[in-house]
Write an enzyme that holds these catalytic residues in place. Structure first.
Site, mmCIF file in Angstrom:
data_model
loop_
_atom_site.group_PDB
_atom_site.id
_atom_site.type_symbol
_atom_site.label_atom_id
_atom_site.label_comp_id
_atom_site.label_asym_id
_atom_site.label_seq_id
_atom_site.Cartn_x
_atom_site.Cartn_y
_atom_site.Cartn_z
ATOM 1 N N GLU A 112 31.935 22.511 3.220
ATOM 2 C CA GLU A 112 30.807 22.154 4.072
ATOM 3 C C GLU A 112 29.826 23.324 4.198
ATOM 4 O O GLU A 112 28.616 23.122 4.329
ATOM 5 C CB GLU A 112 31.335 21.726 5.452
ATOM 6 N N GLU A 164 24.280 17.079 -0.340
ATOM 7 C CA GLU A 164 25.253 16.679 -1.363
ATOM 8 C C GLU A 164 25.135 17.560 -2.603
ATOM 9 O O GLU A 164 26.144 17.889 -3.235
ATOM 10 C CB GLU A 164 25.092 15.195 -1.724
#
Ligand code: ZN
Length: 546
Positions: free
Chosen positions: A339, A309
């Site tokens: 991502e 994250e």
């Protein structure tokens, strides 16, 4: 096992949502006429007016994001119903503002401005504004409402179906969602050639086609399967003992915060909280928040989630939001690229030997690890073991989970696989790809949230992220020969600066694949990821060659 990522779509808030997805049924309220609309100053040119309008819409989105973050971290349960009303009203206001004909007129007028034509960045901005506007206008509001309603019902049914491991309970909802998605694809394609799947994938990975995904996945799969088989029969398997050590959660949070800060996450412009499913939310300029989750064992779970994250957040913090708030230049270019940033920090950095040479003594001290020897920690972080659950799988087998979802959702959308036959098709594929028997649907085709929310075309972006991250890593290593030494010394700033300079600051200036090519000098392929996985895993497992 050390999960690659615990996040699921609902909680993976790092990306801009397509405009047409944020409309919800009901709502209403007045159409806010803001400063930009009322501006009568003729000296203000069309593009400036357009930017002011977008800034206003961007600010409404920031308010929405703040409510959404609160909903998943702090909000008391009793507030849920009214929060739904607040969110629906904001969605309606945003959609109305964004599909307003006046915005279309401003776009056209801006396109004729001479100074704009000479500025590539502003031209790119306008290109993307047009794209978003066109897509938002293609979808009839009633279809969007139907989709929103079917997704809410689908989600509820899926939760129960998963709990009871009863696919039949979810099947009719899946059929409805597929049908609505076919209609949505037809609207978006608007007579264009290509398969319906392309139109849906395009929401998450703009410009990408199903055939291109297939062309990347086919060779990846061909090379990945033998590697995983080799590792399974290898002589020198890493010792998993460290994953069983129970470690106080507060200590883990302290360690995760230290690592997040060390890799460059700015706590003055963000915060780290706990949530059931880790996510990143870019709320506003100067406000990018992350969440993680921790359990006593394995500690690698919480650390991996935090680094993942934080990687998303570093991208968000590196986007030029102050300068271009509300405009495409300030936004992430695609889910695949987003991502790639999370995976790069989680995997290429967080599972590397230089990182653990630096981090292991700290882990020993803060976590009280019994055996913080860098080599054994590094080896344990790179265990490869096929499992049934995607979010718990390792760096190598993870991609097989994505490929099977891509194939099955594409076949279902195109009517080549009936939802009733999904469990059998799923189980057959898990047996052939991972060598495992699926004991029930909860651990099979009901495990992920995505389809229940009507998100078809999302899954491939996870593996695209892995492909991009490996290819970007290769480019970074070429340009920074002292990267390992820097990481061993706990210096991550040079790496972050490189990513900021080459990727983050550009926002949506170039389409994702073009950005990838500019950064890495070549077209996206499976080779860098395979090269990276073989080069790291074979030696760990005592296998020769790569
Ligand atoms: Zn992610």
């Amino acid at each position: 096992m050390f999960p690659v990522s615990g996040e699921q779509i609902k909680y993976c808030k790092h990306s801009r949502l397509p405009t047409f997805n944020i409309v919800t049924a009901g709502g209403g309220g007045p159409f806010i006429r803001g400063q930009a609309t009322d501006m009568k100053d003729d000296k203000t040119d069309a593009f400036s007016k357009l930017c002011l309008r977008l800034r206003e819409i961007g600010t409404l989105r920031s308010v929405q994001a703040t409510l959404s973050w609160d909903q998943e971290t702090m909000m008391p349960a009793a507030a849920a119903e009214f929060r739904g009303e607040e969110m629906a009203l904001l969605s309606t206001l945003i959609h109305r503002q964004f599909t307003d004909a006046e915005l279309g007129d401003l776009m056209e007028a801006a396109g004729e401005q001479a100074e704009l034509r000479e500025d590539p960045a502003l031209l790119a901005d306008l290109r993307e504004i047009r794209r978003d506007y066109a897509n938002a206008c293609k979808l009839p509001v009633d279809l969007v409402s139907e989709l929103s309603l079917a997704s809410t019902r689908g989600l509820t049914a899926w939760k129960q179906a998963r709990e009871e491991s009863r696919f039949e309970h979810f099947r009719p909802h899946l059929e409805t969602l597929l049908d609505l998605n076919r209609r949505k694809a037809a609207c978006l394609q608007d007579g264009d050639e290509g398969e319906p799947y392309d139109a849906l994938l395009d929401e998450y990975e703009p410009g990408f086609k199903g055939s291109r995904v297939e062309a990347l996945f086919t060779p990846l799969r061909r090379e990945l399967v033998p590697l995983i088989e080799d590792l399974a029969g290898a002589p020198d398997r890493p010792d998993p003992a460290i994953h069983e050590q129970k470690i106080d959660v507060d200590r883990q949070i302290r360690f995760s915060r230290e690592i997040a800060r060390a890799i460059g996450y700015d706590f003055d412009a963000g915060r780290l909280d706990i949530s059931t499913h880790p996510f990143t939310e870019g709320l506003a300029p100067g406000d990018t928040r992350i969440t993680s989750r921790f359990q006593e064992a394995p500690f690698a779970d919480g650390l991996g989630s935090t680094m993942h994250e934080a990687g998303h957040a570093l991208y968000e913090q590196g986007l030029p939001k102050n300068e271009y708030h509300g405009r495409p230049l300030s936004e992430a270019v695609s889910l695949g690229i987003h991502e790639s940033q999370s995976r790069l920090w989680e995997n290429q950095v967080g599972r590397s030997r230089p990182f653990w040479n630096w981090a292991a003594p700290r882990a020993g001290e803060i976590l009280g690890l019994e055996d913080p020897d860098p080599d054994s920690v590094y080896r344990a972080m790179n265990l490869v073991s096929p499992g049934l659950i995607r979010v718990e799988s390792d760096e190598a087998t993870y991609n097989l989970h994505i490929m099977l979802r891509f194939d099955l959702e594409r076949a279902m959308l195109h009517g080549e696989l009936q939802p009733a036959d999904l469990p059998a098709a799923w189980n057959e594929r898990v047996l052939s790809d991972l060598g495992l028997t699926v004991p029930d649907d909860a651990r099979g085709c009901l495990q992920d949230i995505h389809w229940s929310m009507g998100a078809i075309g999302y899954f491939p972006t996870y593996t695209l992220g892995n492909l991009y991250s490996a290819q970007i890593w290769e480019a970074v290593r070429k340009e920074m020969p002292d990267l390992d030494a820097r990481m061993e010394a706990g210096e991550f700033e040079p790496l972050l600066s490189w990513l900021r300079e080459n990727i983050h600051r550009h926002g949506r200036r170039w389409p994702a694949e073009e950005l990838g090519e500019r950064v890495t000098g070549k077209r996206l392929s499976h080779e860098p990821l395979m090269h990276y996985l073989r080069g790291k895993l074979r030696p760990i497992y005592g296998l020769s060659g790569s």
